[in-house]
Design a protein around this motif. Sequence first.
Motif, PDB file in Angstrom:
ATOM      1  N   ASP A   1       1.501 -59.271 -29.039  1.00 15.46           N
ATOM      2  CA  ASP A   1       1.852 -58.216 -29.707  1.00 15.46           C
ATOM      3  C   ASP A   1       3.250 -57.785 -29.823  1.00 15.46           C
ATOM      4  O   ASP A   1       3.692 -56.444 -30.359  1.00 15.46           O
ATOM      5  CB  ASP A   1       1.075 -57.018 -29.354  1.00 15.46           C
ATOM      6  N   ALA A   2       4.279 -58.745 -29.406  1.00 14.72           N
ATOM      7  CA  ALA A   2       5.619 -58.532 -29.376  1.00 14.72           C
ATOM      8  C   ALA A   2       6.015 -58.052 -30.806  1.00 14.72           C
ATOM      9  O   ALA A   2       5.549 -58.897 -31.876  1.00 14.72           O
ATOM     10  CB  ALA A   2       6.381 -59.767 -29.021  1.00 14.72           C
ATOM     11  N   ASP A   3       6.832 -57.278 -31.124  1.00 14.76           N
ATOM     12  CA  ASP A   3       7.228 -56.797 -32.417  1.00 14.76           C
ATOM     13  C   ASP A   3       8.732 -57.146 -32.733  1.00 14.76           C
ATOM     14  O   ASP A   3       9.161 -57.016 -33.986  1.00 14.76           O
ATOM     15  CB  ASP A   3       7.296 -55.302 -32.650  1.00 14.76           C
TER      16      ASP A   3
ATOM     17  N   ARG B   1      17.015 -60.621 -24.816  1.00 17.28           N
ATOM     18  CA  ARG B   1      15.747 -60.884 -25.099  1.00 17.28           C
ATOM     19  C   ARG B   1      15.502 -62.064 -24.102  1.00 17.28           C
ATOM     20  O   ARG B   1      14.115 -62.152 -23.932  1.00 17.28           O
ATOM     21  CB  ARG B   1      15.518 -61.439 -26.410  1.00 17.28           C
ATOM     22  N   ASP B   2      16.221 -62.796 -23.388  1.00 17.19           N
ATOM     23  CA  ASP B   2      15.964 -63.912 -22.571  1.00 17.19           C
ATOM     24  C   ASP B   2      15.538 -63.133 -21.053  1.00 17.19           C
ATOM     25  O   ASP B   2      15.459 -64.012 -20.124  1.00 17.19           O
ATOM     26  CB  ASP B   2      16.983 -64.936 -22.611  1.00 17.19           C
TER      27      ASP B   2
ATOM     28  N   VAL C   1      -2.997 -63.162 -31.904  1.00 23.07           N
ATOM     29  CA  VAL C   1      -1.828 -62.542 -32.428  1.00 23.07           C
ATOM     30  C   VAL C   1      -2.400 -61.528 -33.477  1.00 23.07           C
ATOM     31  O   VAL C   1      -3.092 -61.684 -34.370  1.00 23.07           O
ATOM     32  CB  VAL C   1      -1.036 -63.524 -33.312  1.00 23.07           C
ATOM     33  N   PRO C   2      -1.891 -60.106 -33.099  1.00 19.94           N
ATOM     34  CA  PRO C   2      -2.384 -59.155 -33.971  1.00 19.94           C
ATOM     35  C   PRO C   2      -1.215 -59.035 -35.316  1.00 19.94           C
ATOM     36  O   PRO C   2      -0.207 -59.291 -34.980  1.00 19.94           O
ATOM     37  CB  PRO C   2      -2.209 -57.548 -33.280  1.00 19.94           C
TER      38      PRO C   2
ATOM     39  N   GLU D   1       0.762 -47.406 -35.459  1.00 20.74           N
ATOM     40  CA  GLU D   1      -0.670 -47.220 -35.650  1.00 20.74           C
ATOM     41  C   GLU D   1      -1.702 -48.254 -35.829  1.00 20.74           C
ATOM     42  O   GLU D   1      -2.696 -48.346 -35.156  1.00 20.74           O
ATOM     43  CB  GLU D   1      -0.858 -46.125 -36.894  1.00 20.74           C
ATOM     44  N   GLN D   2      -1.302 -49.129 -36.661  1.00 20.64           N
ATOM     45  CA  GLN D   2      -2.229 -50.290 -37.071  1.00 20.64           C
ATOM     46  C   GLN D   2      -2.122 -51.280 -35.813  1.00 20.64           C
ATOM     47  O   GLN D   2      -3.364 -51.674 -35.495  1.00 20.64           O
ATOM     48  CB  GLN D   2      -1.540 -51.064 -38.149  1.00 20.64           C
ATOM     49  N   LEU D   3      -1.127 -51.503 -35.060  1.00 22.06           N
ATOM     50  CA  LEU D   3      -0.989 -52.282 -33.795  1.00 22.06           C
ATOM     51  C   LEU D   3      -2.435 -51.470 -32.883  1.00 22.06           C
ATOM     52  O   LEU D   3      -3.233 -52.290 -32.113  1.00 22.06           O
ATOM     53  CB  LEU D   3       0.291 -52.230 -33.094  1.00 22.06           C
ATOM     54  N   LYS D   4      -2.081 -50.163 -32.713  1.00 19.16           N
ATOM     55  CA  LYS D   4      -3.157 -49.697 -32.027  1.00 19.16           C
ATOM     56  C   LYS D   4      -4.655 -49.682 -32.350  1.00 19.16           C
ATOM     57  O   LYS D   4      -5.628 -50.218 -31.426  1.00 19.16           O
ATOM     58  CB  LYS D   4      -2.713 -48.031 -32.076  1.00 19.16           C
ATOM     59  N   GLU D   5      -4.808 -49.864 -33.304  1.00 18.13           N
ATOM     60  CA  GLU D   5      -6.198 -49.848 -33.956  1.00 18.13           C
ATOM     61  C   GLU D   5      -6.688 -51.380 -33.820  1.00 18.13           C
ATOM     62  O   GLU D   5      -7.664 -51.514 -33.243  1.00 18.13           O
ATOM     63  CB  GLU D   5      -6.007 -49.810 -35.731  1.00 18.13           C
TER      64      GLU D   5
END
Lengths: 493, 493
Positions: free
Chosen positions: A342-344, B143-144, A308-309, A315-319
């Motif tokens: 990485d779901a937001d 979302r489902d 889990v990031p 930007e930070q997710l990319k990094e």
Amino acid sequence: MAKELKHMTKRAENYSQWYNDLVIKADLAEQSAVRGCMVIKPYGYAIWEKMQAQLDKMFKETGVQNAYFPLLIPKSFLSREAEHVKGFAKECAVVTHYRLKATDDGNAVEVDPNAKLEEELIIRPTSETIIWNTYKNWIHSWRDLPLMCNQWCNVMRWEMRTRPFLRTSEFLWQEGHTAHATREEAEKEAQTMLHVYADFAEKWLAVPVVQGVKSETERFAGALDTYTIEAMMQDGKALQSGTSHFLGQNFAKSFDVTYLNKDNKPEYVWATSWGVSTRLIGALIMTHSDDNGLVLPPKIAPIQVVIVPIFKGEEQLKELTAKLQPVIDGLRELGITVKYDDADNKRPGFKFADYELKGVPVRLAMGGRDLENNTIELMRRDTLEKESVSFDGIVEHVKALLDDIQDNIFHKAKAFRDSHIYECENYEEFKEKVKDGGFFLCHWDGTEETEAKIKEDTQATIRCVPYMFEQTPGVDMVSGKPAKYRVIIARSY
Amino acid sequence: MAKELKHMTKRAENYSQWYNDLVIKADLAEQSAVRGCMVIKPYGYAIWEKMQAQLDKMFKETGVQNAYFPLLIPKSFLSREAEHVKGFAKECAVVTHYRLKATDDGNAVEVDPNAKLEEELIIRPTSETIIWNTYKNWIHSWRDLPLMCNQWCNVMRWEMRTRPFLRTSEFLWQEGHTAHATREEAEKEAQTMLHVYADFAEKWLAVPVVQGVKSETERFAGALDTYTIEAMMQDGKALQSGTSHFLGQNFAKSFDVTYLNKDNKPEYVWATSWGVSTRLIGALIMTHSDDNGLVLPPKIAPIQVVIVPIFKGEEQLKELTAKLQPVIDGLRELGITVKYDDADNKRPGFKFADYELKGVPVRLAMGGRDLENNTIELMRRDTLEKESVSFDGIVEHVKALLDDIQDNIFHKAKAFRDSHIYECENYEEFKEKVKDGGFFLCHWDGTEETEAKIKEDTQATIRCVPYMFEQTPGVDMVSGKPAKYRVIIARSY
């Protein structure tokens, strides 16, 4: 704590309710519109697929081949083997018609009375009868033996009280059916498969089991001997987790299956059958899981590692992804199943609770500070221990940790089991103590009367004559009569 | 010729009988004691397992998950979707009772009249109804979605005329059921799965297929569109080998399955379903096999290479085995399935005929003279060509040959298929020519009347509107009316 867990019953409050809650909340299965039949949801089914793949491999390594036999069994077949009919004739789904027709108003369907079957058909509760009726045509000489087939299929037993995985009207299983030239060979085969089951339970599911022989009363209908693996759940109850039957010549005689031996003389064939079912998922849950949810052994977990990031913005997710990708790839190259989440639309806290609930063995989490420090947060599901570790060498670290978790949960379950096996020679003490669960190792005089009395007084049953304990003669604690061996007595699922 | 082949009908004599003979003689399947249900024997089941493994992988690569839904469906569910009830209500196995009891003499069992179900249950002919009744509880918000499940299971349709694999009352299959937020996405999914099936048929089974859309009459009960892959058998008949359905919102409406869209408004869900079955084994047999038995594409053959040592006495066998072991090991290291048949109770001639019958793609044989000459005899099943080749480099040689056989049988089948597709605009000519088989590419006015007339006159049916041919407008050969597109018409299984 995320809301998934909020309304989950604790084990100490109500073990049985905890189990039911967990099956639903971890998305394993649910009741269907048909009484007693369950829907196995994708996450639950993924566990079953992993079990299947490994068991199938182990069966094939012993020379077993897969085949498929019909779902429906002519009613008369169930009468062919006297013991078998007593055991299985009772609660079966019966097909009586083969057609529906539109109702007069055209808006519904009804059974067409003109489409009544001459002989009713039964949905297989197990397939010995139809398989032996088939084997009759496959077996002619000693050269055709041994014949060793297995099938993965659904079966149906119209149970009155059902619980997901443990006891359902329809369940999935495998049933092996083998035919041999000699008694010795068949008995050996039944033992071989018992050991395959025990091996699988202990090495893959991390569920320690007691292997042994069933008493006559508890035998499979039509068998000369039933061998069993019995696991202990966290409430101290036994769960029969797999059985292997030495069937003797009963089915061969009922279905007239003979072979010509090397002297060209006809002889009846010797049989075994053996099966494990989706009940193993119940064993898995009740052996290891805790108040936070499932605990899955790494070898059978659909997701072994979740990463889990923890990010603010694209930007930070990319990094983080750039940093984590080699870890994902490295783990996958080792054959480890990784989910990168990485779901937001969900908070990290929600994700953490959800993966805990689903028993993912290892969780890695990485945020901005970890990037700076070249660290990563690691959580192991079995102990819930969390530590910040160096990012370098994390792939090897996780791989070793998965092995460690597999070992740890097995030894934890074994220690629990072993500390709840009691030698007992005093019936009053037994009656008092058995209420709290546990396996009781007691001398038994071998009579049905004693067995019945124990069951009536305490609801506990003789699970098996176990192989793992020395068989010293003694005195039956109930009847006071001489006893040749010791049995495991317990309440069971 | 070994006796296995002696009584096998030739294709030219009676194609249909040849097929039935081959299924039995190659040990693929047999009729069971229950009318219309087959027993799939180990060799036939091994082919199905290979198909399953590959298809399952391909499904999962598109994001599909496996699950399991109940075998039995409440009768009322079949009435919920009007089209569906018309299509499937007819020939179904109906469960009316849930218990048997011993007869008065205790020697048999009979249906217990006290154990009548309140509502009869149907053995699934397909699972749309029970699955959509379940999806109702799984789908709440956008979302489902998409929700994409598949199940591998048995289904039952009480067919009056059955033939092994092609049409049986019980068969094994997979059924995928997906739910989507938009019409476009669902239509795309149905197409995606059609292409997965076509890819699998062509690249794995080496069976060339025509992809297209079914006419309204031939659509699945309850679908807005049915996409199909149609294969041509060696007698020129079509075999529908897989279908994918765009179900629109029919099931969502019948089972009240809505989701909240991003604007928080409820909308009905869009559906697809798609399936292939053990019928694919029939397609495989009838596309490639010949008068000597099965011809299996290497990618799906349970045994890809058989090695037969030809020996006199233990000593020579030892020598041959020592020489051959590195070949066996080398092939297996490449993931190739090898059978080393050193049994001494069957003559080499018998073994050769048996492996030909079973369609093993490559046979290697080695005897004393080969040992001296450092050669090995190699036979490829597709062409029956036999040659003596150098022992050196045999592993690589065989590997390349397996690829070559896979290609060759695909191109052979494709050349046959393509040379039996006829453009036809003259109904008299069509009626005459269709008797000999083949796919007829004809303009169709799109009416049910024309479709019915063709069927009545010739037994041929519209298989699909094919994608692979240019769709020019023209004139219907039957009605003389304008036609917007061309269809494939053929007799079929």
